[in-house]
Design a protein around this motif. Structure first.
Motif, PDB file in Angstrom:
ATOM      1  N   SER A  20      48.117 -37.583   6.717  1.00  0.00           N
ATOM      2  CA  SER A  20      49.259 -38.484   6.602  1.00  0.00           C
ATOM      3  C   SER A  20      49.390 -38.979   5.174  1.00  0.00           C
ATOM      4  O   SER A  20      48.398 -39.158   4.471  1.00  0.00           O
ATOM      5  CB  SER A  20      49.094 -39.682   7.530  1.00  0.00           C
ATOM      6  OG  SER A  20      49.166 -39.281   8.864  1.00  0.00           O
ATOM      7  N   LEU A  21      50.618 -39.223   4.791  1.00  0.00           N
ATOM      8  CA  LEU A  21      50.936 -39.716   3.459  1.00  0.00           C
ATOM      9  C   LEU A  21      51.667 -41.044   3.609  1.00  0.00           C
ATOM     10  O   LEU A  21      52.629 -41.145   4.379  1.00  0.00           O
ATOM     11  CB  LEU A  21      51.828 -38.696   2.739  1.00  0.00           C
ATOM     12  CG  LEU A  21      52.330 -39.056   1.364  1.00  0.00           C
ATOM     13  CD1 LEU A  21      51.169 -39.081   0.377  1.00  0.00           C
ATOM     14  CD2 LEU A  21      53.362 -38.043   0.922  1.00  0.00           C
ATOM     15  N   HIS A  22      51.196 -42.069   2.905  1.00  0.00           N
ATOM     16  CA  HIS A  22      51.851 -43.378   2.911  1.00  0.00           C
ATOM     17  C   HIS A  22      52.922 -43.360   1.829  1.00  0.00           C
ATOM     18  O   HIS A  22      52.637 -43.058   0.673  1.00  0.00           O
ATOM     19  CB  HIS A  22      50.810 -44.473   2.640  1.00  0.00           C
ATOM     20  CG  HIS A  22      51.381 -45.834   2.621  1.00  0.00           C
ATOM     21  ND1 HIS A  22      51.762 -46.461   1.467  1.00  0.00           N
ATOM     22  CD2 HIS A  22      51.639 -46.708   3.620  1.00  0.00           C
ATOM     23  CE1 HIS A  22      52.222 -47.657   1.754  1.00  0.00           C
ATOM     24  NE2 HIS A  22      52.158 -47.830   3.053  1.00  0.00           N
ATOM     25  N   VAL A  23      54.160 -43.693   2.195  1.00  0.00           N
ATOM     26  CA  VAL A  23      55.281 -43.696   1.257  1.00  0.00           C
ATOM     27  C   VAL A  23      55.795 -45.126   1.154  1.00  0.00           C
ATOM     28  O   VAL A  23      56.057 -45.770   2.168  1.00  0.00           O
ATOM     29  CB  VAL A  23      56.421 -42.769   1.753  1.00  0.00           C
ATOM     30  CG1 VAL A  23      57.573 -42.763   0.778  1.00  0.00           C
ATOM     31  CG2 VAL A  23      55.906 -41.364   2.000  1.00  0.00           C
ATOM     32  N   SER A  24      55.940 -45.623  -0.079  1.00  0.00           N
ATOM     33  CA  SER A  24      56.443 -46.984  -0.253  1.00  0.00           C
ATOM     34  C   SER A  24      57.477 -47.018  -1.376  1.00  0.00           C
ATOM     35  O   SER A  24      57.699 -46.034  -2.056  1.00  0.00           O
ATOM     36  CB  SER A  24      55.291 -47.945  -0.560  1.00  0.00           C
ATOM     37  OG  SER A  24      54.643 -47.563  -1.740  1.00  0.00           O
ATOM     38  N   ALA A  25      58.081 -48.175  -1.538  1.00  0.00           N
ATOM     39  CA  ALA A  25      59.056 -48.438  -2.607  1.00  0.00           C
ATOM     40  C   ALA A  25      60.264 -47.517  -2.528  1.00  0.00           C
ATOM     41  O   ALA A  25      60.681 -46.940  -3.513  1.00  0.00           O
ATOM     42  CB  ALA A  25      58.386 -48.347  -3.978  1.00  0.00           C
ATOM     43  N   ARG A  47      54.803 -32.922  10.858  1.00  0.00           N
ATOM     44  CA  ARG A  47      54.622 -33.189  12.282  1.00  0.00           C
ATOM     45  C   ARG A  47      55.421 -34.418  12.714  1.00  0.00           C
ATOM     46  O   ARG A  47      56.024 -34.437  13.772  1.00  0.00           O
ATOM     47  CB  ARG A  47      53.149 -33.414  12.568  1.00  0.00           C
ATOM     48  CG  ARG A  47      52.866 -33.790  14.005  1.00  0.00           C
ATOM     49  CD  ARG A  47      51.422 -33.995  14.196  1.00  0.00           C
ATOM     50  NE  ARG A  47      50.799 -32.689  13.979  1.00  0.00           N
ATOM     51  CZ  ARG A  47      49.648 -32.329  14.470  1.00  0.00           C
ATOM     52  NH1 ARG A  47      48.969 -33.171  15.188  1.00  0.00           N
ATOM     53  NH2 ARG A  47      49.151 -31.149  14.240  1.00  0.00           N
ATOM     54  N   ASP A  48      55.414 -35.471  11.892  1.00  0.00           N
ATOM     55  CA  ASP A  48      56.072 -36.714  12.283  1.00  0.00           C
ATOM     56  C   ASP A  48      56.380 -37.550  11.050  1.00  0.00           C
ATOM     57  O   ASP A  48      55.683 -37.470  10.038  1.00  0.00           O
ATOM     58  CB  ASP A  48      55.154 -37.505  13.219  1.00  0.00           C
ATOM     59  CG  ASP A  48      55.824 -38.724  13.829  1.00  0.00           C
ATOM     60  OD1 ASP A  48      57.052 -38.683  14.055  1.00  0.00           O
ATOM     61  OD2 ASP A  48      55.130 -39.713  14.096  1.00  0.00           O
ATOM     62  N   VAL A  49      57.431 -38.353  11.145  1.00  0.00           N
ATOM     63  CA  VAL A  49      57.759 -39.355  10.130  1.00  0.00           C
ATOM     64  C   VAL A  49      57.915 -40.677  10.871  1.00  0.00           C
ATOM     65  O   VAL A  49      58.647 -40.770  11.852  1.00  0.00           O
ATOM     66  CB  VAL A  49      59.067 -39.012   9.382  1.00  0.00           C
ATOM     67  CG1 VAL A  49      59.449 -40.132   8.435  1.00  0.00           C
ATOM     68  CG2 VAL A  49      58.925 -37.697   8.635  1.00  0.00           C
ATOM     69  N   TYR A  50      57.193 -41.692  10.420  1.00  0.00           N
ATOM     70  CA  TYR A  50      57.208 -42.997  11.075  1.00  0.00           C
ATOM     71  C   TYR A  50      57.627 -44.067  10.075  1.00  0.00           C
ATOM     72  O   TYR A  50      57.007 -44.216   9.027  1.00  0.00           O
ATOM     73  CB  TYR A  50      55.819 -43.300  11.640  1.00  0.00           C
ATOM     74  CG  TYR A  50      55.682 -44.679  12.232  1.00  0.00           C
ATOM     75  CD1 TYR A  50      56.487 -45.100  13.275  1.00  0.00           C
ATOM     76  CD2 TYR A  50      54.737 -45.563  11.740  1.00  0.00           C
ATOM     77  CE1 TYR A  50      56.360 -46.368  13.813  1.00  0.00           C
ATOM     78  CE2 TYR A  50      54.590 -46.830  12.270  1.00  0.00           C
ATOM     79  CZ  TYR A  50      55.410 -47.229  13.309  1.00  0.00           C
ATOM     80  OH  TYR A  50      55.290 -48.485  13.837  1.00  0.00           O
ATOM     81  N   LEU A  51      58.692 -44.790  10.397  1.00  0.00           N
ATOM     82  CA  LEU A  51      59.170 -45.902   9.584  1.00  0.00           C
ATOM     83  C   LEU A  51      58.981 -47.187  10.395  1.00  0.00           C
ATOM     84  O   LEU A  51      59.753 -47.466  11.313  1.00  0.00           O
ATOM     85  CB  LEU A  51      60.650 -45.736   9.244  1.00  0.00           C
ATOM     86  CG  LEU A  51      61.013 -44.696   8.196  1.00  0.00           C
ATOM     87  CD1 LEU A  51      60.991 -43.311   8.768  1.00  0.00           C
ATOM     88  CD2 LEU A  51      62.349 -45.012   7.598  1.00  0.00           C
ATOM     89  N   PHE A  63      58.070 -49.303   4.095  1.00  0.00           N
ATOM     90  CA  PHE A  63      57.137 -48.198   3.856  1.00  0.00           C
ATOM     91  C   PHE A  63      57.202 -47.251   5.049  1.00  0.00           C
ATOM     92  O   PHE A  63      57.781 -47.574   6.084  1.00  0.00           O
ATOM     93  CB  PHE A  63      55.702 -48.700   3.632  1.00  0.00           C
ATOM     94  CG  PHE A  63      55.090 -49.411   4.795  1.00  0.00           C
ATOM     95  CD1 PHE A  63      54.316 -48.730   5.718  1.00  0.00           C
ATOM     96  CD2 PHE A  63      55.272 -50.778   4.966  1.00  0.00           C
ATOM     97  CE1 PHE A  63      53.732 -49.389   6.790  1.00  0.00           C
ATOM     98  CE2 PHE A  63      54.686 -51.440   6.019  1.00  0.00           C
ATOM     99  CZ  PHE A  63      53.924 -50.743   6.952  1.00  0.00           C
ATOM    100  N   ALA A  64      56.638 -46.068   4.868  1.00  0.00           N
ATOM    101  CA  ALA A  64      56.683 -45.046   5.915  1.00  0.00           C
ATOM    102  C   ALA A  64      55.422 -44.215   5.862  1.00  0.00           C
ATOM    103  O   ALA A  64      54.672 -44.257   4.881  1.00  0.00           O
ATOM    104  CB  ALA A  64      57.903 -44.156   5.711  1.00  0.00           C
ATOM    105  N   TYR A  65      55.201 -43.467   6.918  1.00  0.00           N
ATOM    106  CA  TYR A  65      54.109 -42.491   6.971  1.00  0.00           C
ATOM    107  C   TYR A  65      54.704 -41.134   7.284  1.00  0.00           C
ATOM    108  O   TYR A  65      55.499 -40.999   8.205  1.00  0.00           O
ATOM    109  CB  TYR A  65      53.084 -42.856   8.064  1.00  0.00           C
ATOM    110  CG  TYR A  65      52.369 -44.144   7.789  1.00  0.00           C
ATOM    111  CD1 TYR A  65      51.318 -44.194   6.894  1.00  0.00           C
ATOM    112  CD2 TYR A  65      52.746 -45.318   8.431  1.00  0.00           C
ATOM    113  CE1 TYR A  65      50.655 -45.378   6.642  1.00  0.00           C
ATOM    114  CE2 TYR A  65      52.089 -46.509   8.196  1.00  0.00           C
ATOM    115  CZ  TYR A  65      51.050 -46.529   7.295  1.00  0.00           C
ATOM    116  OH  TYR A  65      50.387 -47.696   7.038  1.00  0.00           O
TER     117      TYR A  65
END
Length: 72
Positions: A20-25, A47-51, A63-65
């Motif tokens: 998983s990759l943590h996405v912010s800003a 596989r998945d994107v979670y906001l 932020f998102a994963y």
């Protein structure tokens, strides 16, 4: 099936190698899960994107994963 200590999620055989990759800003008022799939999809199968959202207001938290099938 393996259960990680301190985590609620069980890891199945299909989950091995996933990351998983943590996405912010990012601008929460303009970015959707599909936008993140398009941007990060060039780096591997997603596989998945979670906001995450605030519980009461339902506003996105900023932020998102992004979960990939493989870490490669």
């Amino acid at each position: 099936m393996t259960v990680l200590k301190g985590h609620e999620k069980s890891i199945s055989e299909d989950d091995r190698g996933a990351c998983s990759l943590h996405v912010s800003a990012y601008p929460v008022d303009r970015v959707r899960a599909q936008d993140l799939r398009e941007v990060f999809g060039r780096y591997g199968g997603i596989r998945d994107v979670y906001l995450p959202r605030e519980f009461l207001s339902r506003k996105y938290r900023g932020f998102a994963y992004v979960e990939f099938h493989s870490s490669e």
